[in-house]
Design a protein around this motif. Structure first.
Motif, mmCIF file in Angstrom:
data_model
loop_
_atom_site.group_PDB
_atom_site.id
_atom_site.type_symbol
_atom_site.label_atom_id
_atom_site.label_comp_id
_atom_site.label_asym_id
_atom_site.label_seq_id
_atom_site.Cartn_x
_atom_site.Cartn_y
_atom_site.Cartn_z
ATOM 1 N N PHE A 1 -9.069 7.556 -12.315
ATOM 2 C CA PHE A 1 -9.337 6.133 -12.131
ATOM 3 C C PHE A 1 -9.764 5.881 -10.683
ATOM 4 O O PHE A 1 -10.748 5.185 -10.422
ATOM 5 C CB PHE A 1 -8.097 5.308 -12.485
ATOM 6 C CG PHE A 1 -8.232 3.842 -12.179
ATOM 7 C CD1 PHE A 1 -8.936 3.005 -13.033
ATOM 8 C CD2 PHE A 1 -7.644 3.290 -11.050
ATOM 9 C CE1 PHE A 1 -9.068 1.644 -12.761
ATOM 10 C CE2 PHE A 1 -7.767 1.938 -10.766
ATOM 11 C CZ PHE A 1 -8.480 1.122 -11.629
ATOM 12 N N LEU A 2 -9.030 6.437 -9.743
ATOM 13 C CA LEU A 2 -9.356 6.250 -8.327
ATOM 14 C C LEU A 2 -10.702 6.878 -7.977
ATOM 15 O O LEU A 2 -11.454 6.324 -7.174
ATOM 16 C CB LEU A 2 -8.250 6.823 -7.445
ATOM 17 C CG LEU A 2 -6.924 6.067 -7.517
ATOM 18 C CD1 LEU A 2 -5.873 6.742 -6.644
ATOM 19 C CD2 LEU A 2 -7.095 4.609 -7.129
ATOM 20 N N THR A 3 -11.031 7.994 -8.599
ATOM 21 C CA THR A 3 -12.339 8.605 -8.380
ATOM 22 C C THR A 3 -13.438 7.652 -8.829
ATOM 23 O O THR A 3 -14.455 7.496 -8.151
ATOM 24 C CB THR A 3 -12.445 9.951 -9.131
ATOM 25 O OG1 THR A 3 -11.455 10.832 -8.611
ATOM 26 C CG2 THR A 3 -13.813 10.568 -8.970
ATOM 27 N N ALA A 4 -13.225 6.985 -9.956
ATOM 28 C CA ALA A 4 -14.215 6.024 -10.455
ATOM 29 C C ALA A 4 -14.341 4.820 -9.531
ATOM 30 O O ALA A 4 -15.396 4.187 -9.473
ATOM 31 C CB ALA A 4 -13.845 5.566 -11.862
ATOM 32 N N CYS A 5 -13.294 4.525 -8.779
ATOM 33 C CA CYS A 5 -13.285 3.348 -7.898
ATOM 34 C C CYS A 5 -13.781 3.656 -6.484
ATOM 35 O O CYS A 5 -13.832 2.756 -5.650
ATOM 36 C CB CYS A 5 -11.875 2.774 -7.813
ATOM 37 S SG CYS A 5 -11.273 2.086 -9.356
ATOM 38 N N VAL B 1 -9.676 1.876 -2.090
ATOM 39 C CA VAL B 1 -9.244 2.761 -3.178
ATOM 40 C C VAL B 1 -7.762 3.098 -3.069
ATOM 41 O O VAL B 1 -7.057 3.155 -4.071
ATOM 42 C CB VAL B 1 -10.098 4.056 -3.205
ATOM 43 C CG1 VAL B 1 -9.476 5.115 -4.079
ATOM 44 C CG2 VAL B 1 -11.494 3.735 -3.683
ATOM 45 N N HIS B 2 -7.268 3.277 -1.860
ATOM 46 C CA HIS B 2 -5.868 3.678 -1.671
ATOM 47 C C HIS B 2 -4.878 2.582 -2.045
ATOM 48 O O HIS B 2 -3.685 2.845 -2.149
ATOM 49 C CB HIS B 2 -5.641 4.147 -0.234
ATOM 50 C CG HIS B 2 -6.397 5.393 0.086
ATOM 51 N ND1 HIS B 2 -6.198 6.585 -0.580
ATOM 52 C CD2 HIS B 2 -7.378 5.635 0.981
ATOM 53 C CE1 HIS B 2 -7.012 7.504 -0.107
ATOM 54 N NE2 HIS B 2 -7.742 6.946 0.846
ATOM 55 N N THR B 3 -5.354 1.365 -2.255
ATOM 56 C CA THR B 3 -4.460 0.270 -2.636
ATOM 57 C C THR B 3 -4.504 -0.028 -4.131
ATOM 58 O O THR B 3 -3.746 -0.867 -4.603
ATOM 59 C CB THR B 3 -4.822 -1.023 -1.868
ATOM 60 O OG1 THR B 3 -6.123 -1.455 -2.274
ATOM 61 C CG2 THR B 3 -4.784 -0.807 -0.370
ATOM 62 N N LEU B 4 -5.370 0.633 -4.882
ATOM 63 C CA LEU B 4 -5.565 0.309 -6.299
ATOM 64 C C LEU B 4 -4.734 1.194 -7.226
ATOM 65 O O LEU B 4 -4.479 2.357 -6.931
ATOM 66 C CB LEU B 4 -7.039 0.467 -6.675
ATOM 67 C CG LEU B 4 -8.010 -0.489 -6.005
ATOM 68 C CD1 LEU B 4 -9.439 -0.145 -6.394
ATOM 69 C CD2 LEU B 4 -7.687 -1.920 -6.372
ATOM 70 N N THR B 5 -4.350 0.612 -8.351
ATOM 71 C CA THR B 5 -3.697 1.349 -9.428
ATOM 72 C C THR B 5 -4.342 0.929 -10.744
ATOM 73 O O THR B 5 -5.050 -0.086 -10.802
ATOM 74 C CB THR B 5 -2.181 1.034 -9.500
ATOM 75 O OG1 THR B 5 -2.021 -0.348 -9.877
ATOM 76 C CG2 THR B 5 -1.490 1.305 -8.175
ATOM 77 N N ILE B 6 -4.061 1.670 -11.773
ATOM 78 C CA ILE B 6 -4.566 1.290 -13.096
ATOM 79 C C ILE B 6 -4.001 -0.074 -13.483
ATOM 80 O O ILE B 6 -4.682 -0.883 -14.122
ATOM 81 C CB ILE B 6 -4.233 2.374 -14.148
ATOM 82 C CG1 ILE B 6 -5.148 3.595 -13.912
ATOM 83 C CG2 ILE B 6 -4.377 1.843 -15.563
ATOM 84 C CD1 ILE B 6 -4.919 4.753 -14.857
ATOM 85 N N HIS B 7 -2.795 -0.381 -13.060
ATOM 86 C CA HIS B 7 -2.220 -1.686 -13.403
ATOM 87 C C HIS B 7 -3.009 -2.841 -12.787
ATOM 88 O O HIS B 7 -3.077 -3.921 -13.381
ATOM 89 C CB HIS B 7 -0.745 -1.767 -12.998
ATOM 90 C CG HIS B 7 -0.047 -2.912 -13.627
ATOM 91 N ND1 HIS B 7 0.378 -2.884 -14.945
ATOM 92 C CD2 HIS B 7 0.272 -4.140 -13.159
ATOM 93 C CE1 HIS B 7 0.925 -4.042 -15.245
ATOM 94 N NE2 HIS B 7 0.885 -4.828 -14.180
ATOM 95 N N HIS B 8 -3.627 -2.615 -11.645
ATOM 96 C CA HIS B 8 -4.499 -3.652 -11.083
ATOM 97 C C HIS B 8 -5.647 -3.952 -12.054
ATOM 98 O O HIS B 8 -6.145 -5.078 -12.116
ATOM 99 C CB HIS B 8 -5.071 -3.222 -9.725
ATOM 100 C CG HIS B 8 -4.079 -3.277 -8.622
ATOM 101 N ND1 HIS B 8 -3.461 -2.153 -8.130
ATOM 102 C CD2 HIS B 8 -3.588 -4.319 -7.915
ATOM 103 C CE1 HIS B 8 -2.637 -2.498 -7.154
ATOM 104 N NE2 HIS B 8 -2.687 -3.811 -7.012
#
Length: 152
Positions: free
Chosen positions: A100-104, A112-119
């Motif tokens: 997911f982070l790679t896609a972002c 990117v370091h602040t994102l999660t799938i829950h976001h």
């Protein structure tokens, strides 16, 4: 695969556990109401639900292409929708998060370091409401118990 994971999180509002447990048979592409079926065992609280795919043509097109690719590679309807190319099994939660982070990454490393799938779930809910869907429709698609959770 990363695009499919991104779409499932951000455009469908699925939890990481739901993405990991989806089977090809859970993605219904039949018109006029294509949808994803989240089975009882995969859904939080054990409550099955359906997530509409007709709300977003881009997501429908990308998930259709992904499912067709998996089937063309020899996967069966009972196989994982998101699976390892090496051994064909479902991906771990850690690997799903990493992909997911790679896609972002196009958002920049600091973001990117602040994102999660829950976001992604929050984004799905916000966009669905901004797109004119009712609170009840979005509550049902997100699998919330009541509207106050969805609107909060």
């Amino acid at each position: 695969m990363n695009l499919a994971i991104f779409r499932l999180a951000v455009c469908c509002g699925l939890r990481v556990s739901e993405i990991g447990s989806l089977r090809l048979r859970d993605v219904y592409l039949v018109r006029p109401r294509p949808h994803i079926r989240i089975p009882r065992g995969a859904a939080k609280g054990g409550k099955p639900r359906t997530v509409p795919l007709w709300w977003d043509a881009g997501t429908l097109a990308d998930l259709t292409a992904w499912k067709e690719q998996r089937l063309a590679e020899g996967a069966k309807e009972t196989d994982a929708l998101i699976a390892s190319r090496r051994h064909g099994g479902a991906l771990s939660r850690y690997t799903l998060r990493k992909r997911f982070l790679t896609a972002c990454k196009c958002l920049g490393n600091s973001r990117v370091h602040t994102l999660t799938i829950h976001h992604g779930r929050h984004t799905f809910i916000s966009h669905a409401l901004a797109g004119g869907r009712s609170l009840a429709e979005v509550r049902d698609a997100a699998g919330h118990a009541n509207v106050s959770i969805t609107s909060g």
